[in-house]
Design an enzyme around this catalytic site. Structure first.
Site, mmCIF file in Angstrom:
data_model
loop_
_atom_site.group_PDB
_atom_site.id
_atom_site.type_symbol
_atom_site.label_atom_id
_atom_site.label_comp_id
_atom_site.label_asym_id
_atom_site.label_seq_id
_atom_site.Cartn_x
_atom_site.Cartn_y
_atom_site.Cartn_z
ATOM 1 N N GLY A 80 9.761 -12.985 36.727
ATOM 2 C CA GLY A 80 8.525 -12.564 36.095
ATOM 3 C C GLY A 80 8.473 -11.130 35.618
ATOM 4 O O GLY A 80 7.537 -10.751 34.913
ATOM 5 N N GLU A 118 14.661 -14.699 40.464
ATOM 6 C CA GLU A 118 14.883 -15.577 39.317
ATOM 7 C C GLU A 118 14.476 -14.903 38.005
ATOM 8 O O GLU A 118 13.626 -15.394 37.265
ATOM 9 C CB GLU A 118 14.083 -16.871 39.495
ATOM 10 N N PRO A 119 15.066 -13.758 37.667
ATOM 11 C CA PRO A 119 14.698 -13.085 36.413
ATOM 12 C C PRO A 119 15.205 -13.852 35.197
ATOM 13 O O PRO A 119 16.302 -14.402 35.207
ATOM 14 C CB PRO A 119 15.383 -11.722 36.529
ATOM 15 N N ARG A 148 13.349 -13.331 31.408
ATOM 16 C CA ARG A 148 12.991 -12.447 30.313
ATOM 17 C C ARG A 148 13.590 -11.055 30.472
ATOM 18 O O ARG A 148 14.103 -10.475 29.523
ATOM 19 C CB ARG A 148 11.460 -12.339 30.238
ATOM 20 N N ARG A 154 6.097 -17.600 19.996
ATOM 21 C CA ARG A 154 5.336 -16.762 20.913
ATOM 22 C C ARG A 154 4.076 -16.138 20.297
ATOM 23 O O ARG A 154 3.017 -16.142 20.920
ATOM 24 C CB ARG A 154 6.221 -15.659 21.511
ATOM 25 N N TYR A 198 0.953 -17.290 22.312
ATOM 26 C CA TYR A 198 0.452 -16.289 23.257
ATOM 27 C C TYR A 198 -0.194 -15.080 22.586
ATOM 28 O O TYR A 198 -0.591 -14.148 23.267
ATOM 29 C CB TYR A 198 1.604 -15.736 24.114
ATOM 30 N N CYS A 230 2.710 -24.715 7.158
ATOM 31 C CA CYS A 230 1.320 -25.004 6.769
ATOM 32 C C CYS A 230 0.400 -24.991 7.983
ATOM 33 O O CYS A 230 -0.179 -26.020 8.374
ATOM 34 C CB CYS A 230 1.254 -26.338 6.039
ATOM 35 N N TYR A 240 12.499 -16.768 25.335
ATOM 36 C CA TYR A 240 11.403 -17.660 24.955
ATOM 37 C C TYR A 240 11.186 -17.691 23.441
ATOM 38 O O TYR A 240 10.057 -17.748 22.973
ATOM 39 C CB TYR A 240 10.107 -17.271 25.677
#
Length: 418
Positions: free
Chosen positions: A241, A278-279, A281, A317, A321, A347, A375
């Site tokens: 995270g 658990e990296p 990003r 993304r 987001y 479109c 991602y």
């Protein structure tokens, strides 16, 4: 532009001596470009942080699961955090050690559980009591003991985008910390189940240390309750995270987090536990860019648009987001810049890559979309029947194709008419 050595704030994207204009002419656009040197630099930040510590880094491969990227991390010493049977297939395809693979995810299917059991993975991160019973049943039928770790939801606010928050009680992930002890007691009585750890993951793109410590403050009393109930564990998995710098975020160094967690464990006499991270990003996000070409410049009454050949199917993304990615021209022009929205050909009104950016560009100019290593390609699609981009990795003055561009026949070949 002879050299394109781009410094991306919290990490370094090394384009070395590769000419991006020549690369784009040769490979076409849109094009994902990754740096092998940046990947090594990124890994070394974690490697230095865990030096002489009882820690295992399991790369969260949902961030970017290209085989070449996985092979790089595997050769550097990484394990893998997977969330599907397909990701397990990828990890095993590049020769990853199954004993360094943890299997997360709320909806593990029977075939995936069987595949993982037969492969001999390190552990399953259990996300529900129903999953626990299913794994026990399948393991019993196979006569293979299933190592498990229960993912505990600590109800901690990670202070991140709600779509990537995973540690609040309203999130679908994990088992409530209020019910976790009973779940462990149930697991201790089930056949072919071996309790090996405890797991927690509170969200993605975290920019502060306190949420990690807040989660740990809730996990430590639970671990002590497990010990009182004669349930022993071997590892603590605090998930991943940790964020990256997209714009102006200030991100803690991995060492700050790891040292803080180990200190808390030592103070609680729990420093015998293996620490798993658990990296995803933070290992790959700033090691890649997306190259795209300007198709048209459009001026309207209220807005100015730079229409490029990349779109939301290549980089979801921003639409999903409302994420920020820096946009820079490969060859900057002199003169006054104007404010533009950078949009794609799809479109959908949501098909934008950047809004309100000051740019001085013309048709056929190349733009760099930064921080595109995580991602991005993994969330790509064939929406509007668009082919997905090629991917290359650069190493000093050479580049290697690590994924060929799709063609139209590729996206039609699985379909039939009646």
């Amino acid at each position: 532009m002879k050299n394109n050595h781009l410094k991306l704030k919290n990490n370094i994207f090394h384009v070395e001596n590769i000419n991006l204009e020549l690369l784009a002419n040769k490979m076409g656009t849109p094009l994902y470009v990754y740096s092998r040197a940046a990947i090594k630099d990124s890994w070394n930040r974690y490697a230095k942080a865990i030096l002489n510590k009882n820690c295992l880094i399991c790369y969260g491969m949902k961030a970017n699961s290209n085989l070449a990227i996985l092979k790089e991390f595997s050769e550097l010493g990484s394990g893998f955090d997977i969330v599907s049977g397909g990701e397990l297939e990828r990890a095993l395809a590049i020769g990853a050690n199954p004993q360094k693979i943890v299997f997360s995810g709320v909806g593990k299917q029977e075939w995936e559980i069987i595949y993982a059991l037969k492969s001999g993975i390190k552990c399953f991160n259990i996300e529900s009591e129903a999953e626990l019973h299913k794994i026990s049943d399948i393991a019993s039928n196979l006569h293979i003991t299933a190592p498990i770790s229960i993912r505990v939801n600590p109800d901690v606010d990670a202070k991140t985008h709600p779509y990537i928050s995973t540690g609040l009680k309203e999130n679908k992930f994990g088992i409530s910390i209020k019910n976790a002890l009973n779940c462990y007691k149930t697991a201790s009585k089930l056949p072919f189940i071996d309790i090996v750890g405890i797991d927690c993951h509170i969200g993605s793109q975290l920019t502060e240390i306190p949420p990690f410590i807040d989660a740990l403050d809730k996990l430590i009393p639970l671990i002590k309750e497990l010990i009182k109930n004669n349930i022993s564990i071997k590892h603590l998995d605090i998930g991943g995270g940790l964020g990256i710098t997209y714009k102006d975020e200030v991100i803690p160094d991995p060492k700050q987090i790891i040292d803080s967690v180990i200190l808390k464990l030592k103070e609680s006499n729990l420093d015998h536990l293996e620490l798993i991270l658990e990296p995803g990003r933070s290992l790959i996000g700033n090691c890649g860019i997306l190259l795209t070409k300007v198709i048209y410049i459009k001026h309207s009454e209220d807005r100015n648009f730079v229409i490029v050949d990349a779109a939301m199917n290549d980089l979801l993304r921003p639409a999903l987001y409302q994420s920020y990615h820096e946009v820079k021209p490969v060859a900057p022009r002199t003169g006054n810049a104007k404010e533009y929205d950078v949009v794609g050909p799809i479109c959908e009104s949501a098909d934008w890559l950047a809004k309100n950016r000051l740019l001085n560009v013309q048709e056929n100019d190349l733009l760099i979309i930064e921080s595109a290593g995580a991602y991005c390609t993994t969330m790509s699609s064939n929406y509007n029947s668009r082919v997905r981009p090629a991917e290359v990795i650069v190493d000093d003055c050479k580049y290697y194709i690590i994924k060929n561009r799709e063609n139209l026949s590729d996206i039609l070949k699985l379909e039939t008419t009646i």
